[in-house]
Scaffold this active site. Structure first.
Site, short mmCIF file in Angstrom:
data_model
loop_
_atom_site.label_atom_id
_atom_site.label_comp_id
_atom_site.label_asym_id
_atom_site.label_seq_id
_atom_site.Cartn_x
_atom_site.Cartn_y
_atom_site.Cartn_z
N GLU A 1 0.81 -1.21 0.00
CA GLU A 1 0.00 0.00 0.00
C GLU A 1 0.85 1.27 0.00
OE1 GLU A 1 -0.70 -2.68 1.81
OE2 GLU A 1 -2.69 -3.26 1.11
N GLN B 1 -7.85 -2.45 -0.90
CA GLN B 1 -8.82 -3.56 -0.84
C GLN B 1 -9.88 -3.34 0.25
OE1 GLN B 1 -7.42 -7.92 -0.73
NE2 GLN B 1 -7.93 -7.51 -2.86
N ALA C 1 -10.58 -0.21 3.40
CA ALA C 1 -10.07 1.05 3.95
C ALA C 1 -9.05 0.78 5.06
CB ALA C 1 -11.22 1.88 4.50
N ASP C 2 -9.32 -0.27 5.85
CA ASP C 2 -8.44 -0.62 6.97
C ASP C 2 -6.99 -0.82 6.51
OD1 ASP C 2 -10.87 -2.17 8.94
OD2 ASP C 2 -11.19 -1.75 6.83
N PHE C 3 -6.81 -1.30 5.28
CA PHE C 3 -5.45 -1.58 4.78
C PHE C 3 -4.81 -0.34 4.15
CE2 PHE C 3 -7.45 -5.92 4.45
CZ PHE C 3 -6.94 -6.33 5.67
N PRO D 1 -0.92 1.02 6.02
CA PRO D 1 0.48 0.98 5.55
C PRO D 1 0.78 2.08 4.53
CG PRO D 1 -0.49 -1.22 5.50
CD PRO D 1 -1.61 -0.25 5.75
N HIS E 1 -11.65 -5.23 8.93
CA HIS E 1 -12.33 -5.16 7.63
C HIS E 1 -13.61 -4.34 7.76
CE1 HIS E 1 -9.75 -8.73 7.17
NE2 HIS E 1 -9.84 -8.56 5.87
C1 LIG Z 1 -1.59 -4.89 4.20
C2 LIG Z 1 -2.69 -5.70 3.63
N1 LIG Z 1 -3.19 -5.39 2.42
C3 LIG Z 1 -4.21 -6.12 1.90
C4 LIG Z 1 -4.74 -7.17 2.58
C5 LIG Z 1 -5.91 -7.96 1.99
N2 LIG Z 1 -5.53 -9.35 1.76
C6 LIG Z 1 -5.83 -10.33 2.64
S1 LIG Z 1 -5.20 -11.81 2.20
C7 LIG Z 1 -4.56 -11.17 0.76
C8 LIG Z 1 -3.80 -12.07 -0.15
C9 LIG Z 1 -2.68 -12.74 0.58
O1 LIG Z 1 -1.89 -13.49 -0.28
P1 LIG Z 1 -0.62 -14.27 0.26
O2 LIG Z 1 0.19 -13.38 1.14
O3 LIG Z 1 0.07 -14.87 -0.91
O4 LIG Z 1 -1.21 -15.39 1.21
P2 LIG Z 1 -2.23 -16.56 0.81
O5 LIG Z 1 -3.60 -15.99 0.95
O6 LIG Z 1 -1.92 -16.99 -0.58
O7 LIG Z 1 -1.99 -17.63 1.81
C10 LIG Z 1 -4.84 -9.81 0.66
C11 LIG Z 1 -4.44 -8.95 -0.46
C12 LIG Z 1 -4.20 -7.45 3.85
N3 LIG Z 1 -4.67 -8.46 4.61
N4 LIG Z 1 -3.18 -6.72 4.34
#
Ligand SMILES: Cc1ncc(C[n+]2csc(CCOP(=O)(O)OP(=O)(O)O)c2C)c(N)n1
Lengths: 340, 320
Positions: free
Chosen positions: B57, B79, B81-83, B86, B124
């Protein structure tokens, strides 16, 4: 150090393997039950499965011991169980039971018991690594030795600034940190080539000045060996250890997601193999368990899960009138004006 | 019928079609169409201009600032607002200060899927508009209707300054309209969502609908509640708020964010200082409870204001 760390862990024998299989099976069946409850509208919020990641996660949980720190992430049900989480803690959190560790305040994977070294993740990816580092620094400052801190992240989570800052910190402090990167090829829908451009994630270890290891996470033998070795190296003063585990997410990002973006060829390739099925075959082939024993184990595991879910479904939901609406431990410092 | 979410998608489609400077950058926004499908099919319709971002982010916002300096109009989808936290540093310290420091404009639009839904828990569900509003240098929009989701997003991208577009996730699928609007109030103008003579409720985003339901409850008791939908919380349309309070003599400010400071405090402060003599009763506020946002629907339903708690606050205020 890449792929060359000496293997000090003993070759797999029946017991760690069979025990790991039990954790894997318990995690798999528990999550299948949770997915069913979700589909039946019995779970609020999301359900995120660790399907395909059980060998890796169980190996990590089993390599740790009491007194260590463990901060699991989304897909670590197997590791949580192996580290000592009770099935009922997981079920209570998903179902929002008032009696659970999170008391309905938190759900699904956002659970733990920090007082027991089992840290409770926040959603923000990358955020747990530095927290584990801090736990390890505290142990050092308190003069306690011998503990390891382990945490997990996905391929996508390696793109965060938090990941970088925390690994750099861990390297500078030479902390006994084990970071397991589960490279399951996708971050939600985003494929690896949109998350990083290095040849192999393990190459990042060089940049931080820490030891790195690859492992095929569909292979339980390999997971027990590589993860066990990394944990031992961290424990014996070799500094932070990065493990990059190759696997495929055998489920959607969450149960709301059909993962239509995962190509069939990938599912059919070696990385798409199911670690649980492979482990089961190995148990049979090596004569470590018979088909009948496997069947009995499955039935007993299912019964345990069904009983636990039935128990939790009879437990009280959180009651807003009895809820303590204060986020401070020191309630006398709460801002009473806004707390009204 | 078109939903609030479809309106956001349609606005982005129109922006990409009309403005060659615009592009969309965010996690999973490309072929997948976004976690909430707000960019569904847009990658196909606008090749190369709807781009998947890594989970970074801080870098997503930073890159948008760079692109804006070079004359583009980035739309960043966070994705949840909470995120955005960063990326907080780049938003508040860089995007929001750029023009003031350098006279170079920073026309970025950051879409923040905001607010609570049942079972979403502390990470979330957040409503961060008040936090960001504390910093100078940004425009902050909080659409409460399908029409506003569409027209205000069009306007957001046209604005030459950083805009935080706080779209409410609860409204994504719940809210439907006959079609897309052809005209709209300008940003900075509030809307009278309901006319009434007895009390003014000032609110925004999803809370508009809770307040409308509360107002209906009070009809049976003989009260006519006026509801002001702020639409934009920075700038706030103070004139429309004061004019309404002048008609009713009573004020309740309702928000989904936490109770310390924030939009509702700002409303009460403005009315108290500029419209003290218009008031027949002390102005009141109603916000979420002062704890993180709980997961279980039982707790969440109590944590945020809802039609029954708003109606109760209104009854108390009307009795003064
Ligand atoms: C800082 C942040 N940005 C966005 C998200 C939203 N989000 C949750 S899981 C995810 C994908 C995670 O992918 P990965 O790290 O490869 O783990 P996997 O789900 O494949 O185990 C996202 C984008 C988040 N949790 N944290």
């Amino acid at each position: 150090m890449l792929d060359t760390a000496p293997v000090t862990h003993p070759a797999t024998v029946r017991e760690p393997f069979a025990q790991a299989y039990r954790w894997m099976l318990l995690a798999r069946l528990l999550e299948e039950k949770l997915a069913n409850l979700y589909r039946g509208g019995k779970i609020n919020g999301g359900v995120f499965l660790g399907k395909g990641q059980e060998a890796l996660s169980a190996s990590l949980g089993m390599s740790l011991r009491k007194g260590d720190i463990f901060a699991p992430l989304i897909r670590d049900q197997a590791g949580r169980l192996a580290f000592g989480e009770e099935v009922i803690e997981a079920v209570r959190t998903y179902l929002g039971s008032r009696l659970g560790p999170m008391r309905g305040r938190e759900g699904n994977v956002h659970r733990g018991r920090p007082q027991d070294g089992y840290y409770a993740m926040i959603s923000h990816l990358g955020a747990m690594i530095s927290v584990v580092c801090g736990g390890l620094m505290a142990r050092r400052l308190k003069g306690e030795t011998g503990a390891v801190g382990a945490t997990c992240i996905g391929d996508g989570g390696t793109s965060t600034g938090s990941f970088h800052e925390a690994l750099n910190l861990a390297a500078i402090e030479k902390l006994p940190l084990v970071l397991v990167i589960a490279n399951n090829q996708f971050a939600y829908s985003t494929p690896n080539h949109r998350e990083f451009a290095c040849r192999d994630l393990v190459d990042k270890a060089i940049g931080y000045g820490i030891e790195g290891h690859n492992v095929d996470a569909t292979d339980l033998d390999a997971c027990l060996r590589v993860v066990g070795n990394a944990v031992e190296r961290a424990r014996s003063g070799h500094g932070p250890q990065m493990i990059v585990a190759n696997l495929l997410r055998l489920a959607g990002h969450g149960e709301h997601d059909d993962a239509g973006y995962i190509p069939q060829e990938l599912k059919d390739s070696p990385v798409g193999r199911d670690c649980l099925k492979l482990a089961e075959c190995a148990l049979l082939e090596r004569g470590w368990m018979s088909a009948a024993e496997l069947e009995t184990l499955r039935e007993e595991t299912l019964r345990q899960i069904e009983e636990t879910v039935a128990t939790v479904q009879r437990e009280p939901a959180p009651d807003p009138d009895q809820e303590n609406w204060c986020a401070l431990s020191n309630e006398s410092l709460d801002d009473l004006f806004v707390a009204r | 019928m078109i939903t609030y979410l479809e309106a956001i998608r349609a606005a982005q489609s129109k922006i990409l079609a009309d403005d060659p400077r615009a592009y969309i950058y965010g996690q999973d926004v490309g072929e997948f169409g976004g976690a909430f499908k707000a960019t569904k099919n847009l990658a196909k319709e606008f090749p190369g201009r709807v781009i998947d971002a890594p989970i970074s982010e801080d870098a997503m916002i930073g890159s948008a600032i760079g692109a804006a300096i070079e004359g583009l109009r980035p739309i960043i989808e966070i994705q949840y607002a909470d995120f955005s936290t960063p990326g907080f540093n780049q938003i508040v310290n860089h995007a929001a200060t750029l023009f003031w420091r350098t006279q170079v404009k920073c026309p970025i639009t950051v879409r923040l899927p905001s607010g609570g839904t049942a079972g979403s828990g502390p990470f979330h569900s957040q409503s961060m508009e008040g936090v960001y509003a504390q910093y100078p240098g940004m425009v902050i929009l909080t659409p409460a209707t399908v029409e506003d989701a569409y027209s205000m997003l069009l306007e957001a991208v046209a604005i030459d300054d950083p805009v935080l577009f706080c779209e409410h996730k609860y409204l994504y699928y719940h809210l439907k309209a006959e079609g897309l609007p052809t005209e709209a109030l300008p940003v900075g103008k509030a809307r009278i969502a309901r006319q009434g003579r007895d009390v003014t409720v000032v609110t925004y985003s999803a809370m508009v609908h809770e307040c409308l339901a509360a107002a209906e409850e009070l009809v049976a008791e003989g009260y006519q509640v006026e509801i002001v939908d702020l639409r934009s919380i920075k700038p706030i349309d103070t004139d429309t708020v004061l004019a309404s309070v002048a008609r009713t003599g009573r004020l309740l400010a309702v928000g989904e964010a936490w109770p310390w400071g924030g939009v509702t405090a700002e409303i009460v402060a403005r009315v108290a200082s500029e419209g003290f003599t218009l008031l027949d009763a002390p102005p009141r506020r109603l916000n979420a409870k002062n704890t993180p946002i709980p997961f279980h629907p039982n707790l969440w339903g109590t944590h945020r204001p809802t039609a029954p708690t708003i109606a109760r606050a209104l009854r108390e205020l009307l009795r003064v």
